[in-house]
Scaffold this active site. Structure first.
Site: not given
Ligand code: NAD
Length: 478
Positions: A41, A46, A49, A120, A189, A282, A333, A456
């Site tokens: 690593e 971790g 996540c 690595a 996100i 995001a 994750a 309940h």
């Molecule tokens: P996402 O793919 O969920 O959402 C990205 C969003 O950005 C989409 O709605 C897209 O249409 C929009 N977008 C793309 N380009 C754009 C632009 N130029 N201008 C404006 N909007 C734009 O991606 P994320 O939120 O970055 O999350 C990444 C990954 O992380 C996800 O695929 C998810 O699997 C993982 N994640 C999971 C959790 C969870 O499980 N609760 C939480 C956070 C992240």
């Protein structure tokens, strides 16, 4: 390579690169099964996540929820004067993260996993070089697992650095609450963090390229989340992208928004620029595979850099596996950990079958959680689906928690009664989906759910009621 500093060559049966939820689970499981394991690593045990993603974000979301509940508790007769000390929240969040990451390191050590710090790169089909500062060593392996995860995609012109343009990691490490926050992207996100920052007191604007939040989720799941966000004062600019930005004064950004090509009319009555103290980008994640020199090991990646794998998670080099985000969707994750475990078991020559149904949860307000098939997907797969649904406003526990928004929906195959999937939106949806996951993974029927007594008053009764609705026997709705 600096020959002066290279140390002796080590040998290991299984070399795992990356100690996130995919890699550390693969390492621990393989060690439990008697395999000699080395885990490499380069930053924190971790992975994303625990250090920069799921865990710190959920801590922030929890703190924001506590503040919000206290502020709105007057609705149920409780009055509080709330002040948010962002720095204290951050320190508490960091303690939570430290406790968990230290726990992972201890678990690895106690299971006999050899931990190596450093970066690595593959030298050939059976050797990696690991560099840590000026130190370098080579480790030969019989099998290897690529579990190097993913990183945020950078928008052209919006480089992450130490200025106001933030990725999620830096947004979670801010020292002060930004007064005005612009969030680019209304996905996982974007929606989780915009809701949290708004509850903590920031003025939030979200710009999204598509015409709504959380693309990929059904409208009826997303609608309560959008309503809460709008009630919190979050402004949305749909059908827009962040095109460019300038730094106006002391780290303040003015971001130009442009309507997307699909909807040229979308520019009307819309913001053309937004000024914010911080801009969280995001817009998705990309794999961390470019620094591995995978080509030296004969491992193929696709055009986006994700490692190509078969259904046994083997790469084009059958001695090397890839798991988690580095191997592509679903970038979750728990899916990564499941893959890590499967690979460890197959390396140890144990039989290992993938489990059905990967749940997905969005930790917004309310939460959204899904597993298995929707009714449309079930129909497309040739099932004859029936949907049972129960609104949380008819659930006693939801009403007593002042959280009656949302519903539980179950999808079953009508002839057999087999539970194929479920969708939940509401308080604790992330926990409620667990029952549906058990049903989907074990081919249980709606009768199996109905035949289980739920305490309940609990939210879990809503899952039972949705199952009853699917059989046409609902007691508390008609
Ligand atoms: P996402 O793919 O969920 O959402 C990205 C969003 O950005 C989409 O709605 C897209 O249409 C929009 N977008 C793309 N380009 C754009 C632009 N130029 N201008 C404006 N909007 C734009 O991606 P994320 O939120 O970055 O999350 C990444 C990954 O992380 C996800 O695929 C998810 O699997 C993982 N994640 C999971 C959790 C969870 O499980 N609760 C939480 C956070 C992240």
């Amino acid at each position: 390579m600096t020959e002066d500093h290279s140390s002796t060559t080590g040998e290991t049966e299984l070399l795992v690169v990356g100690a996130g939820p995919a890699g550390y689970v693969a390492a621990i499981r393989a060690a439990q099964l008697g395999v000699d394991v080395t885990l490499v690593e380069r930053s924190g045990f971790g992975g994303t996540c625990l250090n920069h993603g799921c865990i710190p974000s959920k801590a922030l979301i929890h703190a924001a929820e506590v503040a919000h509940e206290a502020r709105t508790a007057h609705e149920i007769g409780v009055h509080a004067d709330v002040s948010v000390e962002f720095g204290e929240i951050r320190r508490w969040k960091d303690r939570v993260v430290r406790r968990l990451t230290r726990g992972i390191e201890l678990l690895c050590e106690r299971n006999g996993v050899a931990l190596v710090e450093g970066e690595a790169t593959f030298e050939d089909e059976g050797t990696v070089a690991v560099r840590d500062g000026s130190d370098e060593r080579r480790i030969g392996f019989e099998r290897a697992v690529v579990a190097t995860g993913s990183r945020p995609i950078e928008l052209p012109g919006f480089a992450y650095g130490d200025g106001p343009i933030l990725d999620a990691r830096r947004a979670l490490e801010l020292e002060e609450l930004p007064e005005r926050l612009l969030v680019v992207g209304a996905g996982y996100i974007g929606m989780e963090l915009s809701t949290a920052f708004a509850k903590l007191g920031a003025r939030v604007t979200v710009v999204e390229a598509l015409d709504g939040i959380l693309p990929g989720y059904d409208d009826d799941l997303v609608e309560p989340v959008y309503r809460t966000a709008a009630d919190l004062g979050i402004d949305f600019a749909f059908d827009h992208v962040a095109a460019d930005w300038t730094e106006t004064a002391d780290g303040v950004a003015t971001v130009e928004l442009e309507p997307t090509g699909d909807r040229p009319d979308a520019g009307d009555d819309r913001l053309e620029s937004v000024t914010a103290d911080a801009v969280l980008v995001a817009v998705g994640r990309e794999p961390v595979t470019d620094s591995l020199e995978l080509e030296n090991a004969g491992v193929d990646v696709d055009s986006n850099g994700f490692v190509e794998t078969n259904d046994r998670l083997e790469t084009s080099n059958e001695r090397i596996f890839a798991v988690g985000d580095a191997a592509g969707e679903p970038l979750l994750a728990h899916a990564a950990s499941e893959e890590g475990k499967r690979v460890a078991e197959s390396v140890a020559a144990e039989s290992s079958t993938g489990r059905a149904g990967v749940p997905a949860v969005v930790f917004t307000d309310p939460e959204i959680a899904t597993v298995g098939l929707t009714a449309d997907a079930a129909e497309a797969e040739g099932y004859d689906p029936v949907v049972g649904r129960f609104p949380l406003r008819a659930n006693g526990r939801a009403l007593t928690a002042n959280a009656s928004e949302g519903f539980v929906s179950l999808v079953a195959d009508e002839p057999s009664g087999r539970v194929l999937g479920g969708q939940v939106v509401g308080r604790e949806a992330s926990e409620l989906i667990a029952t549906v996951s058990v049903a989907v993974a074990n081919d249980l029927t709606v009768d199996d759910i109905v035949g289980t007594i739920q305490a309940h008053p609990t939210l879990a009764e809503a899952v039972e009621e949705a199952a009853l609705d699917a059989t046409g026997d609902a007691i508390h709705t008609y």
